[in-house]
Write a protein that holds these residues in place. Structure first.
Motif, PDB file in Angstrom:
ATOM      1  N   ARG A   1       0.836  -1.206   0.000  1.00 27.03           N
ATOM      2  CA  ARG A   1       0.000   0.000   0.000  1.00 27.03           C
ATOM      3  C   ARG A   1       0.867   1.251   0.000  1.00 27.03           C
ATOM      4  O   ARG A   1       0.610   2.217  -0.711  1.00 27.03           O
ATOM      5  N   GLU A   2       1.948   1.234   0.806  1.00 23.93           N
ATOM      6  CA  GLU A   2       2.854   2.377   0.866  1.00 23.93           C
ATOM      7  C   GLU A   2       3.521   2.607  -0.493  1.00 23.93           C
ATOM      8  O   GLU A   2       3.618   3.747  -0.960  1.00 23.93           O
ATOM      9  N   SER A   3       3.958   1.530  -1.145  1.00 31.82           N
ATOM     10  CA  SER A   3       4.576   1.656  -2.464  1.00 31.82           C
ATOM     11  C   SER A   3       3.588   2.202  -3.483  1.00 31.82           C
ATOM     12  O   SER A   3       3.935   3.050  -4.310  1.00 31.82           O
ATOM     13  N   ALA A   4       2.356   1.729  -3.432  1.00 31.78           N
ATOM     14  CA  ALA A   4       1.329   2.214  -4.355  1.00 31.78           C
ATOM     15  C   ALA A   4       1.025   3.689  -4.109  1.00 31.78           C
ATOM     16  O   ALA A   4       0.846   4.463  -5.061  1.00 31.78           O
ATOM     17  N   ASP A   5       1.009   4.097  -2.849  1.00 28.32           N
ATOM     18  CA  ASP A   5       0.780   5.508  -2.523  1.00 28.32           C
ATOM     19  C   ASP A   5       1.911   6.382  -3.045  1.00 28.32           C
ATOM     20  O   ASP A   5       1.675   7.479  -3.548  1.00 28.32           O
ATOM     21  N   GLN A   6       3.159   5.900  -2.932  1.00 28.18           N
ATOM     22  CA  GLN A   6       4.299   6.661  -3.448  1.00 28.18           C
ATOM     23  C   GLN A   6       4.210   6.800  -4.962  1.00 28.18           C
ATOM     24  O   GLN A   6       4.447   7.888  -5.508  1.00 28.18           O
ATOM     25  N   LEU A   7       3.874   5.723  -5.641  1.00 26.45           N
ATOM     26  CA  LEU A   7       3.730   5.770  -7.096  1.00 26.45           C
ATOM     27  C   LEU A   7       2.611   6.726  -7.493  1.00 26.45           C
ATOM     28  O   LEU A   7       2.769   7.544  -8.404  1.00 26.45           O
ATOM     29  N   ALA A   8       1.484   6.659  -6.789  1.00 30.73           N
ATOM     30  CA  ALA A   8       0.366   7.551  -7.088  1.00 30.73           C
ATOM     31  C   ALA A   8       0.771   9.005  -6.894  1.00 30.73           C
ATOM     32  O   ALA A   8       0.398   9.875  -7.709  1.00 30.73           O
ATOM     33  N   ALA A   9       1.553   9.300  -5.863  1.00 33.95           N
ATOM     34  CA  ALA A   9       1.999  10.668  -5.618  1.00 33.95           C
ATOM     35  C   ALA A   9       2.890  11.162  -6.757  1.00 33.95           C
ATOM     36  O   ALA A   9       2.759  12.308  -7.209  1.00 33.95           O
ATOM     37  N   VAL A  10       3.777  10.306  -7.231  1.00 35.67           N
ATOM     38  CA  VAL A  10       4.647  10.684  -8.352  1.00 35.67           C
ATOM     39  C   VAL A  10       3.820  10.946  -9.602  1.00 35.67           C
ATOM     40  O   VAL A  10       4.021  11.950 -10.304  1.00 35.67           O
ATOM     41  N   LEU A  11       2.872  10.070  -9.892  1.00 30.29           N
ATOM     42  CA  LEU A  11       2.034  10.246 -11.081  1.00 30.29           C
ATOM     43  C   LEU A  11       1.185  11.511 -10.978  1.00 30.29           C
ATOM     44  O   LEU A  11       1.021  12.239 -11.975  1.00 30.29           O
ATOM     45  N   GLU A  12       0.671  11.792  -9.796  1.00 32.01           N
ATOM     46  CA  GLU A  12      -0.115  13.017  -9.606  1.00 32.01           C
ATOM     47  C   GLU A  12       0.757  14.248  -9.792  1.00 32.01           C
ATOM     48  O   GLU A  12       0.322  15.243 -10.390  1.00 32.01           O
ATOM     49  N   ASP A  13       2.000  14.199  -9.318  1.00 35.80           N
ATOM     50  CA  ASP A  13       2.915  15.319  -9.497  1.00 35.80           C
ATOM     51  C   ASP A  13       3.211  15.539 -10.981  1.00 35.80           C
ATOM     52  O   ASP A  13       3.226  16.679 -11.453  1.00 35.80           O
ATOM     53  N   ILE A  14       3.445  14.453 -11.717  1.00 32.48           N
ATOM     54  CA  ILE A  14       3.695  14.569 -13.152  1.00 32.48           C
ATOM     55  C   ILE A  14       2.471  15.139 -13.856  1.00 32.48           C
ATOM     56  O   ILE A  14       2.588  16.012 -14.727  1.00 32.48           O
ATOM     57  N   ALA A  15       1.294  14.677 -13.467  1.00 32.15           N
ATOM     58  CA  ALA A  15       0.068  15.187 -14.083  1.00 32.15           C
ATOM     59  C   ALA A  15      -0.109  16.676 -13.809  1.00 32.15           C
ATOM     60  O   ALA A  15      -0.536  17.437 -14.687  1.00 32.15           O
ATOM     61  N   ALA A  16       0.241  17.118 -12.605  1.00 30.65           N
ATOM     62  CA  ALA A  16       0.047  18.526 -12.236  1.00 30.65           C
ATOM     63  C   ALA A  16       1.149  19.425 -12.790  1.00 30.65           C
ATOM     64  O   ALA A  16       0.885  20.563 -13.168  1.00 30.65           O
ATOM     65  N   ASN A  17       2.396  18.916 -12.847  1.00 27.78           N
ATOM     66  CA  ASN A  17       3.537  19.775 -13.164  1.00 27.78           C
ATOM     67  C   ASN A  17       4.289  19.390 -14.426  1.00 27.78           C
ATOM     68  O   ASN A  17       5.242  20.065 -14.796  1.00 27.78           O
ATOM     69  N   GLY A  18       3.913  18.300 -15.061  1.00 28.35           N
ATOM     70  CA  GLY A  18       4.621  17.845 -16.253  1.00 28.35           C
ATOM     71  C   GLY A  18       5.823  16.995 -15.885  1.00 28.35           C
ATOM     72  O   GLY A  18       6.146  16.795 -14.710  1.00 28.35           O
ATOM     73  N   LEU A  19       6.494  16.495 -16.899  1.00 29.22           N
ATOM     74  CA  LEU A  19       7.670  15.655 -16.688  1.00 29.22           C
ATOM     75  C   LEU A  19       8.837  16.491 -16.202  1.00 29.22           C
ATOM     76  O   LEU A  19       8.984  17.651 -16.600  1.00 29.22           O
ATOM     77  N   PRO A  20       9.705  15.919 -15.358  1.00 27.36           N
ATOM     78  CA  PRO A  20      10.882  16.663 -14.906  1.00 27.36           C
ATOM     79  C   PRO A  20      11.881  16.834 -16.055  1.00 27.36           C
ATOM     80  O   PRO A  20      11.854  16.082 -17.033  1.00 27.36           O
ATOM     81  N   ALA A  21      12.781  17.799 -15.900  1.00 31.36           N
ATOM     82  CA  ALA A  21      13.824  18.013 -16.904  1.00 31.36           C
ATOM     83  C   ALA A  21      14.751  16.801 -16.925  1.00 31.36           C
ATOM     84  O   ALA A  21      15.007  16.176 -15.894  1.00 31.36           O
TER      85      ALA A  21
END
Length: 75
Positions: free
Chosen positions: A29-49
């Motif tokens: 569950r913790e790993s899935a939450d971390q992945l979801a947070a990363v995907l949400e960040d990418i969705a909100a801010n775009g891909l990192p440089a």
């Protein structure tokens, strides 16, 4: 209404096995939450440089080194 089959009695786990399964579920569950947070960040801010990213080969080698360190040495 369709008839629902009566479920068979479930086999209970030993307390240690149940605790281990709960721990695995929590880690998953913790790993899935971390992945979801990363995907949400990418969705909100775009891909990192590209300059801010770590090449996958470096990540792979670091992970393999961690696995090798966990494995007992063979005599």
């Amino acid at each position: 209404m369709s008839e629902q089959p009566v479920p068979a009695a479930r086999q209970q786990l030993e307390p240690d096995a149940a605790d281990g399964l709960r721990a695995y579920a929590a880690k998953t569950r913790e790993s899935a939450d971390q992945l979801a947070a990363v995907l949400e960040d990418i969705a909100a801010n775009g891909l990192p440089a590209v300059e801010d990213c770590t090449p996958w080969e470096d990540l792979r080698e670091a992970h393999l080194a961690r696995l090798a360190a966990q494995r007992p040495a063979v005599a």
